[in-house]
Write an enzyme that holds these catalytic residues in place. Structure first.
Site, PDB file in Angstrom:
ATOM      1  N   GLU A  47     -27.570   5.432  24.508  1.00  0.00           N
ATOM      2  CA  GLU A  47     -28.303   5.029  23.307  1.00  0.00           C
ATOM      3  C   GLU A  47     -29.458   5.998  23.051  1.00  0.00           C
ATOM      4  O   GLU A  47     -30.194   6.377  23.975  1.00  0.00           O
ATOM      5  CB  GLU A  47     -28.823   3.605  23.521  1.00  0.00           C
ATOM      6  CG  GLU A  47     -29.549   2.989  22.355  1.00  0.00           C
ATOM      7  CD  GLU A  47     -29.988   1.556  22.653  1.00  0.00           C
ATOM      8  OE1 GLU A  47     -30.381   0.853  21.715  1.00  0.00           O
ATOM      9  OE2 GLU A  47     -29.929   1.148  23.845  1.00  0.00           O
ATOM     10  N   LYS A 116     -26.904  -0.556  15.231  1.00  0.00           N
ATOM     11  CA  LYS A 116     -27.035  -1.638  16.198  1.00  0.00           C
ATOM     12  C   LYS A 116     -27.252  -2.956  15.456  1.00  0.00           C
ATOM     13  O   LYS A 116     -28.024  -3.029  14.503  1.00  0.00           O
ATOM     14  CB  LYS A 116     -28.211  -1.338  17.124  1.00  0.00           C
ATOM     15  CG  LYS A 116     -28.366  -2.247  18.328  1.00  0.00           C
ATOM     16  CD  LYS A 116     -29.465  -1.702  19.232  1.00  0.00           C
ATOM     17  CE  LYS A 116     -29.636  -2.512  20.504  1.00  0.00           C
ATOM     18  NZ  LYS A 116     -30.645  -1.894  21.408  1.00  0.00           N
ATOM     19  N   CYS A 169     -25.960  -1.531  23.310  1.00  0.00           N
ATOM     20  CA  CYS A 169     -26.814  -2.208  24.282  1.00  0.00           C
ATOM     21  C   CYS A 169     -26.912  -3.714  24.085  1.00  0.00           C
ATOM     22  O   CYS A 169     -26.028  -4.461  24.470  1.00  0.00           O
ATOM     23  CB  CYS A 169     -28.191  -1.557  24.274  1.00  0.00           C
ATOM     24  SG  CYS A 169     -29.135  -1.918  25.790  1.00  0.00           S
TER      25      CYS A 169
END
Length: 646
Positions: A47, A116, A169
Site C-alpha cells: 500500500e 480503498k 488493507c
C-alpha cells in the site's frame, strides 16, 4: 496461466524511503524484473508503495503528489517490456479528492485504478485525515500518469484469461470485505496492498484472516504489506507477504527482514473453478450486479521447471506431528461415535469382526474397542473371529491372536479350509485352479461366517474395508465388500497406517504395542493364495495393483481437486519426483482409472459407514456415479498427455 490452470503470482516488498518517490520507483522496477525472471505473471507491491505509507500530512502536499505521479509514470515506462502485470500503491487525486489507490498496469498501459473502500480512523490510524473512501465509485475515469484509466471499486482485471480483483488493507478487516463481492462476480485471485503495523498477537490474526477469506471466497489471496523503510516513529512494519489458496497457506515471506523480498507461488485457478462449480452455496451467493472487467493480453513470460508451490505426496495425512495426532484422534472419534450410534439404534450389545492380522481389520477392532469403552460395554461383547485359510501365514495368524488377547475381547478361531474345499467340490472347481473363484470363495465364506454368528449372537458385523480399497474395487463383491456397518469406509490406506501407529504410541500397553508395530511392518495382502515355501506372504497387494501412496494421491486429485489425468500425472511427478519415474506413475494411474470406473458396482452396494474426511465414496453421499460409466475419455487423455507440456 498455463494449460493446467496455474498462475504464478508474486508479492514484492522493496526497500523504501519515506517521501522519496524516485527511489521507491527504482526499487519497484528492480523487484518487478526479478519477479519476471522467476516467471511471475502478476506482481503486487505494498500500500502506498510509491510514497511510503507513513508520510503523514505530507500526503496532502502537492510536491509529494506530483512526485508520486511522475515516479509512477517512470515505473510504467521502465517496466513496459516485462511480460508482467504490476499492481502498485499510490495516492491519486480525482477532482478535488485524494484516494488511497492500487494502480494496475502492464506493457506500458495503465489498466485501471482501484480506490480503498474502508478508511480506518481508529487507534493508530488517521487515514480519513487525508483520504476519502472509494466505496460505491463505479464506471468513472481518472487521469493518472499521463493516461486515462478506469476508476472504481467495481473493477476486476483479466490478464491472459486470469481474472483478479483488488482490495486494500483495512478492506480485509471489514465485516463484508470487497473481495467477497469481487469473488462472487468472477475474480478468482484477490490482491491486497497493505501497510499493516505489527502488534503482539496481530500476525496470527492476520494469517487467519487471509487464509479464511481465501476459503470463504474460494479464491487465491495474495497479501503484501509494507516492510523495512517505513517510518518507525510510532509503528513498526514487518513486511508481511502471504499467499493462500482456498484455505491453504502456500507461501509466506520472512517477517522483520531488512532485505527486499519477492515471494512467488503458483495458484491453481483450474482447481478454484472446480471448487466453485461443486459448491452450491457459492453459486447461491452470485449476484446480478455487473462489474467492469478490464481485459489485457500480455506476452508469455519465462517458464520455470517446477511449480512454485509444494505438492503434498500424502494429501490425506498431515505432515506436522502434532496436527497428525489431532487428525488421528478426530478420525478415531468419528469412527467410534458412528459405530456407537448404529449399535444403540439396533440395540446390539455385541460386535462381530473378522480379524486377519492385517491393518484394516486391526483398525476396525481398535475402533470397536473404543466404541465399547464409550458405551460402557464389556469388551467381551466384541467377538473377534480369526478364520485361517489357504494363504494365512504364521505371522498374521499369531498377530491376530495376540492382538485380540491383548485387547481383552472374545477370541474365536474358525478355519475355513475344509469348508472351502467342500464348496469347491460342490461347484466343481479344481483347487489347483487359482482363479478369481478360488480367491473369492474364501472371502465369501468368511463373510457368511461373520453374518451367521452376528445373527446367532444378536450382534452387528463391523466392516473392515478402507477407502482406497473401495476406490480400486479391491474387495470381493458380497464378500469382504459387505458388512452391517463399515467403520473404515472413508479412511484411505495411507491414513489407516498412521491411525494404527497413533494407537500403538498413545493408547496401548507394551505387549499390544509390539503386536501393532509388527502388523504395521507386515506387507498388505488379502492372503487368499497359499504362502511361499518359506512361509512368507505370496500375494502382496501393492505388487498387484500398485503403491497405495500413489493411488491415494490419484484419488484425492481426481475427485477432490477435479484434476484430469494429464494434470494428475503432472502433479504426481512434482510430488513424487525422485521416487517414481513418469513411466511408473503413468502405469499405475492407468490402473487406477480403469479399476475406479470398472468397480463402481461394488461401491453402489456398499454398506453404511461414517464419512471422516473431504473424500468419500458412499453412493448415498459424496459420490454419485452410474456403475456402467466408461473411462474412455480419461484413458484417452492419459494416453495423449505429455508431462513436459504445461
Amino acid at each position: 496461466m498455463d494449460r493446467f490452470g496455474f498462475l504464478k503470482v508474486a508479492a514484492a516488498i522493496p526497500h523504501l524511503r519515506v517521501g522519496d518517490c524516485d527511489y521507491n520507483a527504482g526499487r519497484m522496477t528492480a523487484l518487478a524484473e526479478e519477479a519476471a525472471q522467476r516467471g511471475a505473471e502478476i506482481v503486487v507491491f505494498p500500500e502506498l508503495s510509491l510514497t511510503g505509507y507513513t508520510c503523514g500530512d505530507l500526503l496532502l502536499q502537492p510536491t509529494l503528489l506530483d512526485a508520486a505521479e511522475e515516479a509512477l509514470e517512470e515505473l510504467v515506462r521502465a517496466t513496459r517490456k516485462l511480460p508482467l502485470t504490476l499492481i502498485a500503491g499510490a495516492p491519486l487525486c480525482h477532482g478535488e479528492t485524494l484516494y488511497n489507490c492500487a494502480v494496475v498496469f502492464t506493457q506500458g498501459r495503465i489498466l485501471g485504478a482501484v480506490p480503498k473502500s474502508y478508511i480506518p480512523g481508529y487507534a493508530e490510524f488517521y487515514e480519513p485525515r487525508w483520504f476519502a473512501s472509494g466505496a460505491g465509485i463505479a464506471g468513472e475515469q481518472i487521469a493518472v500518469a499521463g493516461q486515462e484509466a478506469d476508476f472504481g471499486t467495481d473493477l476486476t482485471f483479466a490478464v491472459n484469461g486470469a481474472e483478479f480483483g483488488i482490495e486494500l488493507c483495512e478492506d480485509l478487516w471489514a465485516a463484508v470485505p470487497p473481495s467477497s463481492h469481487l469473488a462472487q462476480n468472477g475474480a478468482r485471485v484477490i490482491f491486497n496492498l497493505s501497510a499493516s503495523p505489527e502488534g503482539v498477537g496481530k500476525h496470527d490474526y492476520l494469517r487467519q484472516l487471509v487464509i479464511g477469506q481465501s476459503a470463504r471466497t474460494l479464491s487465491a489471496y495474495v497479501y503484501c504489506s509494507a516492510g523495512f523503510g517505513e517510518s518507525s516513529t510510532d509503528l513498526v512494519f514487518a513486511g508481511n507477504a502471504l499467499i493462500a489458496e482456498n484455505g491453504q497457506l502456500l507461501r509466506e515471506g520472512r517477517r522483520f527482514s531488512t532485505d527486499e523480498q519477492v515471494v512467488v507461488a503458483d495458484v491453481d485457478l483450474e482447481r478454484l473453478a472446480f471448487e466453485r462449480r461443486r459448491n452450491t452455496s457459492f453459486r447461491m451467493c452470485e449476484t446480478d450486479s455487473e462489474n467492469t472487467v478490464i481485459e489485457m493480453e500480455q506476452p508469455e513470460g519465462l517458464r520455470t521447471e517446477h511449480l512454485d508451490r509444494w505438492i503434498d505426496p500424502a494429501p490425506f495425512v498431515p505432515h506436522d506431528e502434532s496436527r497428525r495426532a489431532e487428525r488421528c484422534e478426530e478420525v478415531f472419534r468419528i469412527q467410534s461415535h458412528g459405530l456407537a450410534r448404529r449399535m444403540a439404534h439396533t440395540r446390539a450389545a455385541k460386535a462381530v469382526i473378522g480379524i486377519s492380522g492385517g491393518l484394516d481389520s486391526t483398525l476396525a477392532l481398535l475402533v470397536a474397542v473404543r466404541t465399547f469403552d464409550l458405551l460402557k460395554l464389556d469388551r467381551k461383547g466384541i467377538l473377534g473371529i480369526t478364520m485361517p485359510g489357504f494363504g494365512t501365514t504364521d505371522r498374521t495368524y499369531r498377530n491376530a491372536l495376540q492382538l485380540m488377547q491383548g485387547l481383552g475381547i472374545t477370541v474365536r478361531e474358525i478355519p475355513i479350509r475344509e469348508a472351502c474345499l467342500q464348496h469347491f467340490r460342490d461347484i466343481g472347481l479344481d483347487p489347483a485352479d487359482r482363479s478369481a473363484a478360488y480367491e473369492n470363495a474364501q472371502a465369501r465364506e468368511r463373510t457368511q461366517i461373520l453374518m451367521d454368528i452376528a445373527n446367532m449372537e444378536g450382534g452387528l458385523v463391523v466392516g473392515t474395508g478402507d477407502l482406497s480399497e473401495l476406490a480400486l474395487g479391491w474387495a470381493t463383491y458380497n464378500g469382504d465388500q459387505m458388512s452391517m456397518y463399515g467403520v473404515n469406509a472413508s479412511v484411505p490406506k495411507t491414513l489407516v497406517r498412521h491411525l494404527v501407529r497413533w494407537v500403538a504410541d498413545t493408547e496401548s500397553d507394551e505387549a499390544t504395542r509390539r503386536t501393532l508395530l509388527d502388523i504395521l511392518d507386515t506387507p498388505v495382502s488379502p492372503e487368499l493364495l497359499p504362502a511361499e515355501a518359506d512361509g512368507s506372504i505370496a500375494q502382496k497387494t501393492e505388487d498387484l495393483v500398485g503403491p497405495y501412496e500413489l493411488h491415494d494421491f490419484f484419488l484425492y486429485h481426481l475427485l477432490r481437486t477435479g484434476s484430469g489425468p494429464a494434470k494428475t500425472l503432472f502433479l504426481a511427478g512434482e510430488a513424487f519426483g525422485g521416487r517414481y519415474d513418469e513411466t511408473t506413475i503413468r502405469k499405475w494411474l492407468g490402473v487406477f482409472i480403469r479399476r475406479f470406473f470398472a468397480q463402481q458396482f461394488k461401491r453402489s452396494a456398499m454398506p453404511d459407514g461414517p464419512k471422516v474426511g473431504s473424500v468419500a465414496l458412499s453412493p448415498r453421499g459424496d459420490w454419485r456415479m452410474p456403475s456402467d460409466a466408461t473411462a474412455a475419455a480419461w484413458l484417452r487423455e492419459l494416453d495423449e498427455c505429455k508431462t513436459n507440456e504445461r
